[in-house]
Design an enzyme around this catalytic site. Sequence first.
Site, PDB file in Angstrom:
ATOM      1  N   GLY A 239     -55.404  14.748   2.059  1.00  0.00           N
ATOM      2  CA  GLY A 239     -54.805  15.969   1.522  1.00  0.00           C
ATOM      3  C   GLY A 239     -53.742  16.596   2.398  1.00  0.00           C
ATOM      4  O   GLY A 239     -53.318  17.720   2.150  1.00  0.00           O
ATOM      5  N   GLU A 277     -58.939  10.797   6.270  1.00  0.00           N
ATOM      6  CA  GLU A 277     -58.462   9.673   5.457  1.00  0.00           C
ATOM      7  C   GLU A 277     -57.212  10.064   4.677  1.00  0.00           C
ATOM      8  O   GLU A 277     -57.240  10.198   3.468  1.00  0.00           O
ATOM      9  CB  GLU A 277     -59.578   9.178   4.522  1.00  0.00           C
ATOM     10  N   GLY A 279     -53.618   9.604   2.902  1.00  0.00           N
ATOM     11  CA  GLY A 279     -52.887   8.563   2.189  1.00  0.00           C
ATOM     12  C   GLY A 279     -51.421   8.940   2.115  1.00  0.00           C
ATOM     13  O   GLY A 279     -50.560   8.350   2.771  1.00  0.00           O
ATOM     14  N   ARG A 280     -51.163  10.005   1.368  1.00  0.00           N
ATOM     15  CA  ARG A 280     -49.786  10.458   1.135  1.00  0.00           C
ATOM     16  C   ARG A 280     -49.014  10.665   2.434  1.00  0.00           C
ATOM     17  O   ARG A 280     -47.885  10.224   2.578  1.00  0.00           O
ATOM     18  CB  ARG A 280     -49.840  11.789   0.365  1.00  0.00           C
ATOM     19  N   CYS A 355     -37.609   5.561 -23.604  1.00  0.00           N
ATOM     20  CA  CYS A 355     -37.306   6.326 -24.806  1.00  0.00           C
ATOM     21  C   CYS A 355     -38.305   7.467 -24.948  1.00  0.00           C
ATOM     22  O   CYS A 355     -39.052   7.526 -25.926  1.00  0.00           O
ATOM     23  CB  CYS A 355     -37.357   5.416 -26.017  1.00  0.00           C
ATOM     24  N   TYR A 384     -48.016   7.053  -3.858  1.00  0.00           N
ATOM     25  CA  TYR A 384     -48.209   7.454  -5.269  1.00  0.00           C
ATOM     26  C   TYR A 384     -46.917   7.264  -6.071  1.00  0.00           C
ATOM     27  O   TYR A 384     -46.545   8.109  -6.887  1.00  0.00           O
ATOM     28  CB  TYR A 384     -48.706   8.903  -5.353  1.00  0.00           C
TER      29      TYR A 384
HETATM   30  C1  LIG Z   1     -56.989  10.395  -2.735  1.00  0.00           C
HETATM   31  C2  LIG Z   1     -57.994  10.542  -1.687  1.00  0.00           C
HETATM   32  C3  LIG Z   1     -57.602  10.607  -0.354  1.00  0.00           C
HETATM   33  C4  LIG Z   1     -56.176  10.606   0.086  1.00  0.00           C
HETATM   34  O1  LIG Z   1     -55.557  11.762  -0.319  1.00  0.00           O
HETATM   35  P1  LIG Z   1     -54.065  12.095   0.179  1.00  0.00           P
HETATM   36  O2  LIG Z   1     -53.748  13.342  -0.557  1.00  0.00           O
HETATM   37  O3  LIG Z   1     -53.224  10.948  -0.239  1.00  0.00           O
HETATM   38  O4  LIG Z   1     -54.127  12.264   1.638  1.00  0.00           O
HETATM   39  C5  LIG Z   1     -58.580  10.682   0.607  1.00  0.00           C
HETATM   40  N1  LIG Z   1     -59.884  10.706   0.273  1.00  0.00           N
HETATM   41  C6  LIG Z   1     -60.299  10.635  -1.006  1.00  0.00           C
HETATM   42  C7  LIG Z   1     -61.728  10.652  -1.309  1.00  0.00           C
HETATM   43  C8  LIG Z   1     -59.362  10.570  -2.028  1.00  0.00           C
HETATM   44  O5  LIG Z   1     -59.770  10.547  -3.287  1.00  0.00           O
END
Ligand SMILES: *Cc1c(COP(=O)(O)O)cnc(C)c1O
Length: 409
Positions: A239, A277, A279-280, A355, A384
């Site tokens: 997050g 954890e 991701g983004r 379209c 994403y």
């Molecule tokens: C999607 C997700 C993440 C990664 O979230 P980001 O916003 O990309 O950092 C981490 N943990 C869980 C459980 C998720 O579902």
Amino acid sequence: MIVSMNNVVAHKAVAAYMDKSKQAGGEPVCAFIYDLRALREHAERCVRELPDGCQLFYAMKANPDEQFLKCLAPIVHGFEAASIGEIRKVRKVAPHIPVIFGGPGKKDSEIAEALDRNVTLLHAESIHELRRISMLASERDIAASILLRVNVRSVLPEATLTMAGRPTQFGIDEAELPDAIRLAQSLPNVVLEGFHLHSISNNLDARLHALLIATYWQRVKDWSRTFGLSIKYVNVGGGFGISYTDPDRQFEWPVFTHELQQVLAEHRMPGVQLLCEPGRYIAAACGYYAVEVTDIKRNHGKNFAIIRGGSHHFRLPGSWQHSHPFEIIPVEHWPYPFPRTALYDSEITVAGELCTPKDVLAREVKVDRLRIGDVLLFQFAGAYGWTISSHDFLSHAHPEHIYLEDDMD
Ligand SMILES: *Cc1c(COP(=O)(O)O)cnc(C)c1O
């Protein structure tokens, strides 16, 4: 500036790619460009700056590209996977790296295979799932290490957060947590190793993030005391945000890690590791989406640029309803025997080749000059982007995927 962005590298790559594709017969430019060196350097920094006792797992759903996983495997502590498909992808590139298995809809077959593939931790998202994990572990005569995923109630003032403490399909309601903990304690084939509290998405405020973790930590201490637990991990989730609409205002990782250090000093729990954890935040800035402008028109008083590509490759701007940042890469090549349409000092809406009126990547953006045949380089397309998009809607050709490596200038 915290998120590294090496536009120069991407520019050069686009220029090289345009040369090549024009020579090859001139299909319009359409490519994801991934700067793996930037990815590596950024991830290394994020890991290096974490306080002692913290581990970083890459949430691979942000971008599960094999090149990304290969690049990140030597850097991160492990990967967070949300399906057996993701676990297989990790195991292909890193057979022994720690893997956390999360996600709200784990099938029996997925849990079984995850256990067989030596997943390090499973996040139990419900009481039913907890029972099934124990059952499947008992069939294998092992004990599965689990974290309970908790959907906490009112962590911080509602208004400051985007996702915490509201009804969602994720995790176990904090009100039911005592039942879940007692059940975990009584089941013979699970070991309750801690808690997972991912409850916020795209937060841009580093101090708030550390504060959120402080409240998580307080909660976990209470639960541990109340139930006499000796836990090993607190997973605070991902997050960490990317500011798409104001690229200069990014999440300040060093501020976060500094504040986190204080939080951990204050809430010391000996032997407990903090897992995060993201991701983004790891992947977003290392990817670009380069698309050629194939038409420019004016409709009902507004300017539109049509691109080769669109939301079937890059759904993020449409799903977030924002104007995604891009820069214009001028292309001098003009193959037609008639004049080239150009706009000067105008507002332009960038639409894709689908379209549907929803296929818009940026709306009414001021440009100094834009011509048919120029290339738009969308930034922050590494997370994403391709992975969340409906690639075959309308059956257009897929984009190319270009990887910039260390040895490129
Ligand atoms: C999607 C997700 C993440 C990664 O979230 P980001 O916003 O990309 O950092 C981490 N943990 C869980 C459980 C998720 O579902």
